[in-house]
Scaffold this motif. Structure first.
Motif, short mmCIF file in Angstrom:
data_model
loop_
_atom_site.label_atom_id
_atom_site.label_comp_id
_atom_site.label_asym_id
_atom_site.label_seq_id
_atom_site.Cartn_x
_atom_site.Cartn_y
_atom_site.Cartn_z
N PRO A 156 5.55 86.69 -41.60
CA PRO A 156 6.78 87.30 -41.11
C PRO A 156 6.48 88.59 -40.35
O PRO A 156 5.43 89.21 -40.57
CB PRO A 156 7.55 87.63 -42.39
N THR A 157 7.38 88.96 -39.46
CA THR A 157 7.21 90.21 -38.71
C THR A 157 7.47 91.40 -39.62
O THR A 157 6.86 92.44 -39.47
CB THR A 157 8.26 90.25 -37.56
N ASN A 165 4.38 82.92 -44.48
CA ASN A 165 4.90 82.48 -43.18
C ASN A 165 4.62 83.47 -42.07
O ASN A 165 5.19 83.36 -40.99
CB ASN A 165 6.41 82.27 -43.25
N ARG A 200 1.86 94.93 -39.81
CA ARG A 200 3.17 94.42 -40.18
C ARG A 200 4.13 95.58 -40.51
O ARG A 200 3.71 96.60 -41.04
CB ARG A 200 3.04 93.52 -41.39
N ARG A 217 15.64 84.27 -41.62
CA ARG A 217 15.15 84.68 -42.95
C ARG A 217 13.79 84.07 -43.25
O ARG A 217 12.92 84.72 -43.81
CB ARG A 217 16.13 84.25 -44.04
N ASN A 218 13.62 82.83 -42.88
CA ASN A 218 12.36 82.16 -43.19
C ASN A 218 11.20 82.60 -42.32
O ASN A 218 10.07 82.72 -42.78
CB ASN A 218 12.56 80.64 -43.09
N GLU A 219 11.48 82.87 -41.03
CA GLU A 219 10.38 83.14 -40.10
C GLU A 219 10.13 84.61 -39.84
O GLU A 219 9.01 85.01 -39.55
CB GLU A 219 10.66 82.42 -38.76
N THR A 220 11.17 85.42 -39.92
CA THR A 220 11.01 86.82 -39.52
C THR A 220 10.82 87.75 -40.71
O THR A 220 10.18 88.78 -40.61
CB THR A 220 12.25 87.27 -38.70
N ILE A 221 11.40 87.37 -41.86
CA ILE A 221 11.45 88.28 -43.01
C ILE A 221 10.65 87.73 -44.20
O ILE A 221 10.72 86.55 -44.52
CB ILE A 221 12.92 88.44 -43.49
N GLY A 222 9.92 88.62 -44.85
CA GLY A 222 9.32 88.30 -46.15
C GLY A 222 9.92 89.24 -47.19
O GLY A 222 9.86 90.45 -47.01
#
Ligand SMILES: Nc1ncnc2c1ncn2[C@@H]1O[C@H](COP(=O)(O)OP(=O)(O)O)[C@@H](O)[C@H]1O
Ligand SMILES: [Mg+2]
Length: 226
Positions: free
Chosen positions: A164-165, A162, A196, A85-90
Motif C-alpha cells: 500500500p502507499t 499489498n 512509505r 482500501r485494499n490497494e492504497t491503505i494498510g
C-alpha cells in the motif's frame, strides 16, 4: 514532494441533530507529504480514530474534503472505495485484528486473496514480507501461540502485503510493554525508510516523538503542530 493526503475543513458528528450528538471532528485541515511519518497525538475521545477511519475510507465525513493518493474520497462509489482500501491503505490496529486460530501465513495472505493476478504467488509474496519483518520462522504458528510484539509484526506484515502507499496505524503500540513498543516503533521506522507514508495515532508522547512530524488533536481540532 507532493501531498499524499490533503484534508480540508473536515467535520464529522455522530448522531447529528440528536440530543446525544458528538462532534468528533471540527473543521480539521491537515496535509501529509508523500513518504512522511506523521503521528497524531491526543487523549482518548479526541477524534483520532475517527480521523484515521475517514482517511482510510472506512467511514465518511459530513463535510469538507479528504483527497488521499489523488482520490477525492467523497466521490468514490462502494466498489472504488473497497479497491482503495485494499490497494492504497494498510491498516494496523491496537488489538492486532488477526484471526486467532489460523497460522501467521494464513493471516498475512488475507489481503491477497481477492487478487486473481497473484494466485500461485501468494506463498512467495507472504514469505518475502515475513522475512522483511524477521518473522519467517513463525510462519506456521497459530496467532494464539505468539507474544504481543510478534502479533503486531504479523499485523504489520498483513498491512504491507499489498504494497500500500499509506500505512494507517491506530495506537499500534497501545497493547505492548515499553520494550516491545520501542521494538515495534523500530519496525515502523524501517518501513518509513523504504519511502512509505505512515500516519500513526497514539496518546503516547514517547512514541509520538519518534516520528518525522507530529500534530496534536484535542476535542476534534488540530491544536498544535511542531
Ligand atoms: N461509532 C460511534 N458512535 C458514536 N460516537 C462515537 C463513535 N465513534 C466514536 N464516537 C465518539 O466520538 C468521539 C471521538 O472518538 P474517537 O475518534 O474514537 O477518539 P479517539 O480515537 O481519539 O479515542 C468520542 O467522543 C467518541 O465517544
Ligand atoms: Mg481511538
Amino acid at each position: 514532494m507532493e501531498n499524499i493526503i490533503e484534508i480540508k475543513n473536515l467535520s464529522k458528528s455522530y448522531y447529528p441533530g440528536k440530543k446525544n450528538c458528538v462532534r468528533a471532528l471540527r473543521e480539521i485541515s491537515l496535509e501529509v507529504r508523500s513518504g512522511e511519518f506523521l503521528t497524531i497525538q491526543g487523549v482518548s475521545g479526541s477524534g483520532k480514530s475517527t480521523l484515521l477511519h475517514i482517511i482510510g475510507a472506512l467511514d465518511d465525513a459530513d463535510s469538507g474534503t479528504a483527497i488521499v493518493d489523488g482520490q477525492d474520497l467523497s466521490k468514490l462509489n462502494s466498489v472504488k472505495r473497497a479497491r482503495f482500501r485494499n490497494e492504497t491503505i494498510g491498516f494496523v490496529l491496537q488489538d492486532f485484528g488477526l484471526i486467532p486460530y489460523r497460522t501467521v501465513m494464513d493471516n498475512v495472505a488475507v489481503p491477497l486473496l481477492i487478487h486473481q493476478k497473484v494466485k500461485g504467488k501468494v506463498n512467495s509474496i507472504v514469505n518475502e514480507v515475513l522475512e522483511k519483518l524477521h518473522i519467517l520462522d513463525l510462519k506456521d504458528r497459530r496467532i494464539t501461540e505468539l507474544s504481543g510484539g510478534q502479533k503486531q509484526r504479523v499485523a504489520i506484515a498483513r498491512a504491507l502485503v499489498n504494497q500500500p502507499t499509506i500505512i494507517l496505524a491506530d495506537e499500534p503500540t497501545g497493547a505492548l510493554d515499553s520494550e516491545t513498543k520501542k521494538e515495534i516503533m523500530g519496525v515502523f521506522k524501517e518501513i518509513s525508510a523504504d519511502g512509505r507514508t505512515i500516519v500513526m495515532v497514539t496518546h503516547d508522547d514517547e512514541i509520538a516523538k519518534m516520528a518525522d512530524r507530529r500534530v496534536h488533536i484535542c476535542d476534534g481540532r488540530i491544536t498544535e503542530e511542531e
